[in-house]
Design an enzyme around this catalytic site. Structure first.
Site, PDB file in Angstrom:
ATOM      1  N   GLN A   1       0.954  -1.223  -0.057  1.00  0.00           N
ATOM      2  CA  GLN A   1      -0.086  -0.058  -0.060  1.00  0.00           C
ATOM      3  C   GLN A   1       0.919   1.196   0.086  1.00  0.00           C
ATOM      4  O   GLN A   1       1.720   1.582   1.112  1.00  0.00           O
ATOM      5  CB  GLN A   1      -1.611  -0.057   1.177  1.00  0.00           C
ATOM      6  CG  GLN A   1      -2.055   1.176   1.385  1.00  0.00           C
ATOM      7  CD  GLN A   1      -2.499   1.415   2.961  1.00  0.00           C
ATOM      8  OE1 GLN A   1      -2.211   0.930   3.347  1.00  0.00           O
ATOM      9  NE2 GLN A   1      -3.368   1.746   3.212  1.00  0.00           N
ATOM     10  N   GLY A   2       0.841   1.617  -0.706  1.00  0.00           N
ATOM     11  CA  GLY A   2       1.909   3.121  -1.218  1.00  0.00           C
ATOM     12  C   GLY A   2       0.269   4.397  -0.629  1.00  0.00           C
ATOM     13  O   GLY A   2       0.382   5.185  -1.446  1.00  0.00           O
ATOM     14  N   TYR A   3       1.045   4.826   0.142  1.00  0.00           N
ATOM     15  CA  TYR A   3       0.204   5.424   0.591  1.00  0.00           C
ATOM     16  C   TYR A   3       0.614   7.006   1.651  1.00  0.00           C
ATOM     17  O   TYR A   3       0.979   8.506   0.582  1.00  0.00           O
ATOM     18  CB  TYR A   3      -0.774   5.291   1.488  1.00  0.00           C
ATOM     19  CG  TYR A   3      -2.738   5.037   1.225  1.00  0.00           C
ATOM     20  CD1 TYR A   3      -2.602   4.144   0.360  1.00  0.00           C
ATOM     21  CD2 TYR A   3      -3.673   5.195   2.181  1.00  0.00           C
ATOM     22  CE1 TYR A   3      -3.687   3.735   0.039  1.00  0.00           C
ATOM     23  CE2 TYR A   3      -5.124   5.184   1.715  1.00  0.00           C
ATOM     24  CZ  TYR A   3      -5.419   4.091   0.618  1.00  0.00           C
ATOM     25  OH  TYR A   3      -5.894   3.952   0.129  1.00  0.00           O
ATOM     26  N   SER A   4       1.481   6.827   3.019  1.00  0.00           N
ATOM     27  CA  SER A   4       2.037   7.668   3.578  1.00  0.00           C
ATOM     28  C   SER A   4       3.127   8.109   3.028  1.00  0.00           C
ATOM     29  O   SER A   4       3.793   7.029   2.418  1.00  0.00           O
ATOM     30  CB  SER A   4       1.955   6.686   4.737  1.00  0.00           C
ATOM     31  OG  SER A   4       1.045   6.690   5.723  1.00  0.00           O
TER      32      SER A   4
ATOM     33  N   SER B   1       4.257  -0.452   4.465  1.00  0.00           N
ATOM     34  CA  SER B   1       4.614  -2.283   4.699  1.00  0.00           C
ATOM     35  C   SER B   1       4.808  -3.344   3.720  1.00  0.00           C
ATOM     36  O   SER B   1       4.308  -3.722   2.981  1.00  0.00           O
ATOM     37  CB  SER B   1       3.080  -2.709   5.741  1.00  0.00           C
ATOM     38  OG  SER B   1       2.779  -2.179   5.902  1.00  0.00           O
TER      39      SER B   1
ATOM     40  N   GLU C   1      -9.209  -1.157   5.913  1.00  0.00           N
ATOM     41  CA  GLU C   1      -8.191  -1.508   6.472  1.00  0.00           C
ATOM     42  C   GLU C   1      -8.334  -0.861   7.517  1.00  0.00           C
ATOM     43  O   GLU C   1      -7.558  -1.988   9.034  1.00  0.00           O
ATOM     44  CB  GLU C   1      -7.023  -0.406   6.149  1.00  0.00           C
ATOM     45  CG  GLU C   1      -5.877  -0.304   6.957  1.00  0.00           C
ATOM     46  CD  GLU C   1      -4.354   0.725   6.400  1.00  0.00           C
ATOM     47  OE1 GLU C   1      -4.762   1.365   5.419  1.00  0.00           O
ATOM     48  OE2 GLU C   1      -3.769   0.194   6.864  1.00  0.00           O
TER      49      GLU C   1
ATOM     50  N   GLU D   1      -6.180   9.293  17.484  1.00  0.00           N
ATOM     51  CA  GLU D   1      -6.482  11.277  17.529  1.00  0.00           C
ATOM     52  C   GLU D   1      -7.083  11.524  15.933  1.00  0.00           C
ATOM     53  O   GLU D   1      -7.976  11.550  15.937  1.00  0.00           O
ATOM     54  CB  GLU D   1      -5.396  12.132  17.655  1.00  0.00           C
ATOM     55  CG  GLU D   1      -4.513  11.851  18.993  1.00  0.00           C
ATOM     56  CD  GLU D   1      -4.081  10.075  18.873  1.00  0.00           C
ATOM     57  OE1 GLU D   1      -3.658   9.908  17.955  1.00  0.00           O
ATOM     58  OE2 GLU D   1      -3.552  10.934  20.668  1.00  0.00           O
TER      59      GLU D   1
END
Lengths: 373, 391
Positions: free
Chosen positions: B131-134, B166, B249, B375
């Site tokens: 997963q290429g997110y952050s 990951s 997720e 949060e």
């Protein structure tokens, strides 16, 4: 069983919500309190509750009740919690009806259950003797006398004790605990009403050489401990439902307030310090709802694990109601401390209902023991 | 229960008995026991046999349509399959971000060609996804991501850096958020691209964590050329897909340790480790902490059950993935803290099998950060469920 309400139960919930909102809202509670009403509830409301089938919610149809079961009883109690309604529902319709259904002889059931459903006879459970709930710590004695027993002892925190027609008394006999149906006007019964922080009725009951008949034994001589646990579990599960109503109403009222109140030129609900606490509270109320529904379903199904689910629900719902009402007062700020606002009533009720028949500490300990630690 | 469902149960039981290798009927004890599939998967014989058998039936993804490699089972049939697998103690044949995250998004937003190409390979465990997110500058504020994709003919040219990817070093393909419209408002300039990690210009570098493990990577893209046909959904509408995928997720992370079922509770472990004093745990203070935790854990488990039952009954409950993610991960961290206390100095061991507890504890601290911090999830509940005003 799916953790959702059946269609019939959803209708009962809607009916109960509508009834208590119209007939016994927090304003009615305030009025009774201010009038220092001697009865402590509105007898006309209780008559209407009987007509609605609420008084007979646990009474089998064969005995003139609605026979709707514990989930339904819990839904009614939840509406009671939301509206702070004062009535003998818990002591008579839930505790006494459960006692008679679970432990009554054919004669006792035939005599008393129809009177519960019709609302004409009020009961009170006289079990506790200590300030901290310890239901099996009973010093009240029942000595064989004539064709029955002679009762001596002091009972505390007897809900609706001063208005009850009949007391269900737990006393110690030679072979354990035994429950008795005692006429509240019998010679030797002295009842003194105590006013509590939440305005509910409770009484100190003193029994001095009170003579009862052998036919007034409920559930067999020496068989009272298990029956008392069943009665208490019925009350605890329904109290969890009431506490859920207290939580939900405290929460809803507080969220409304966060959307209205302005400080620093903006709605206080836009402040993250309050948003996160409100969001956390939302999760907690949902958890209490799940645990409560499961406990009520377990009682309806007569599951062996019902006592575990009941203790889970009572512990969780009690803690959440305290949190929800405490946070409610804090987030209301100064006006939350005023008698004019209802939120303080919820905090008082959360404390009292949380204490009744065991708080989170009592039920956490019971749960751990039932799970083997 | 209906007759057809009964017949399905009997049939399923017989098939599982015949096809689940004995080695796959024991609890997962170490990382290598989890089968992630993929081109470079190093599987034991029984793992391979179990994955192939289940993949061929589509039972790695029981409810996906058969046309896309799924089992085509109804919700009730899938429940039967799950309960029969539990009965046997059968391990999950395949753990996969393709199943948990990309699959649901592909089913909703993918083109027919994309579904036919990717879903069956996910179902059979042939392709492992990451997963290429952050990004270094886009964590909680994910929509500020800067990895760029510029259209050049019928290809996108991708440049930038992802982080916390990951298992990027073990994955075959990536589903990746990229910025295709640099001048649009930040949420409207994002697109959702699928591409092969073996493409020239992709490099990965594992990040060593406090647990000593390196499940996460930095991932670099240097003029990576991706066919334009690999765009999922519309260009500039990737944020909708990103959010949809995140709900899956979050449910996955929140539920991870509660859906396992067979795992020992803290109190069971404590009773074994510390022992009882009469009827109660030998350490009364710890006992109080444990019972408070287990009340919450139990009520949370019931809430997950209720959410599923309500969804089945058509009663939607909004933004629940955020609630499950927030509460479930906080509980799991609490569980790990308690297990550390239960183990005392034993749980401080770092090497060998005895080191597992301290590493699990440290790993759990990421639960409330990855996939949206606690949060951020509280923000989402406040805004979407409670509809509190924005600041």
């Amino acid at each position: 069983m799916a953790l959702v309400l059946t269609e019939e139960q959803a209708m009962i919930r809607d009916a109960a919500d509508g009834f208590f909102r119209d007939a016994a809202p927090p304003a009615a509670f305030r009025k009774l309190r201010d009038a220092k009403d001697a009865t402590g509830f509105d007898r006309d409301l209780w008559r209407q509750m009987a007509e609605q089938g609420f008084a007979g919610v646990l009474v089998p149809e064969a005995h003139g009740g609605a026979g709707l079961g514990f989930v339904a009883a819990g839904l009614i109690q939840e509406a009671v919690g939301r509206n702070l309604t004062l009535s003998p529902l818990l002591s008579t319709a839930i505790l006494a009806a459960s006692a008679l259904v679970a432990g009554g002889t054919e004669e006792q059931r035939a005599q008393y259950l129809p009177q519960i459903a019709s609302g004409e006879r009020l009961f009170a459970l006289a079990a506790d003797e200590q300030a901290r709930h310890a239901p099996h710590a009973i010093a009240t004695t029942a000595e064989a006398s004539g064709n029955g027993f002679k009762l001596n002892g002091c009972k505390t925190f007897v809900l609706d004790g001063h208005v009850a027609d009949t007391l269900i008394v737990a006393a110690r006999t030679d072979d354990g605990i035994t429950l008795f149906l005692v006429d509240a006007k019998a010679p030797g019964v002295a009842t003194e009403r105590t006013i509590m922080v939440d305005q509910r009725n409770a009484a100190e009951v003193t029994l001095t050489d009170v003579q009862v008949d052998g036919a007034d034994v409920l559930g067999g001589v020496g068989g009272g401990a298990a029956l008392l646990d069943r009665i208490l579990d019925a009350g605890r599960a329904c109290l969890a439902a009431e506490l859920l109503g207290v939580s939900q109403q405290s929460f809803d009222t507080t969220i409304d307030y966060l959307k209205q109140r302005e400080q620093f030129g903006q709605k206080i609900g836009s402040f993250q310090a309050l948003q996160h606490r409100a969001a956390h509270l939302f999760c907690e109320v949902e958890l209490a709802r799940s645990a409560t529904l499961r406990a009520l379903q377990a009682l309806d199904a007569g599951e062996d694990r019902a006592p575990m689910f009941v203790s889970l629900a009572k512990a969780k719902a009690g803690d959440v109601a305290k949190l929800a009402s405490n946070e409610g007062v804090q987030m209301h700020g100064g006006i939350g401390m005023t008698d004019d606002y209802d939120i303080g009533f919820y905090m008082k009720r959360a404390r009292a209902a949380g204490e009744t028949f065991g708080d989170a500490g009592f039920h956490g300990d019971r749960l751990a023991r039932l799970m083997g630690y | 229960m209906s007759d057809t469902l009964d017949a399905f149960r009997i049939e399923t039981r017989a098939w599982l008995e015949a096809n689940c290798p004995a080695e796959m009927r024991t609890p997962v004890a170490r990382d290598s026991d989890v089968c992630w599939g993929g081109r470079n998967a190093k599987l034991s014989g029984p793992q391979r046999a179990w994955l192939d058998a289940m993949g061929a039936k589509g039972w790695t993804v029981p409810e996906w349509p058969a046309a896309y490699g799924g089992g085509g089972l109804s919700k009730d049939e899938a429940k039967v399959l799950a309960s029969e697998m539990r009965r046997l103690g059968a391990r999950s044949p395949l753990s996969s971000f393709g199943i948990w995250m990309l699959g649901p998004a592909l089913l909703k937003y993918g083109s027919e060609a994309q579904k036919l190409e990717h879903l069956p390979k996910i179902a059979r465990g042939e392709i492992r996804w990451c997963q290429g997110y952050s990004e270094p500058g886009a964590g909680s504020d994910l929509a500020s991501l800067r990895t760029s994709a510029v259209l050049d003919g019928d290809e996108y040219v991708v440049n930038g850096q992802k982080v916390w990817t990951s298992y990027a070093d073990k994955a075959d393909w990536i589903f990746c958020l990229v910025r295709t419209h640099p001048d649009a408002p930040k949420h409207l300039g994002i697109s959702f691209l699928l591409f092969d990690m073996a493409s020239p210009g992709v490099t990965t570098s594992p990040i060593r964590l406090i647990s000593g493990a390196s499940p996460f990577c930095q991932t670099f893209f240097d003029d990576v050329r991706v066919p334009a046909a690999n765009l999922m959904g519309e260009a500039g509408k990737g944020w909708d897909i990103a959010k949809y995928l995140l709900t899956h997720e979050r449910e996955m992370i929140g539920a991870m340790d509660f859906s396992a079922g067979g795992r020992d509770s803290v109190s069971q472990i404590a009773a074994r480790t510390i022992g009882l004093d009469g009827e109660v745990l030998g350490d009364p203070i710890l006992r109080t902490d444990i019972v408070r935790h287990e009340i919450d854990a139990w009520a949370f488990g019931l809430t997950m059950e209720r959410v599923k039952d309500q969804a089945k009954a058509g009663q939607g409950v909004g933004a629940l993935s955020s609630m499950l993610k927030y509460y479930g991960t906080e509980l799991n961290k609490q569980r790990q803290e308690l297990l550390m206390s239960v183990g005392g100095s034993d749980s401080l061991q770092w090497e060998g099998d005895d080191g597992d507890q301290s590493r699990s504890w440290l790993r759990s601290r990421a639960n409330s950060i990855e996939g949206g911090t606690s949060e951020i999830n509280l923000n989402i509940i406040a805004k979407r469920v409670l509809q509190l005003p924005g600041a």
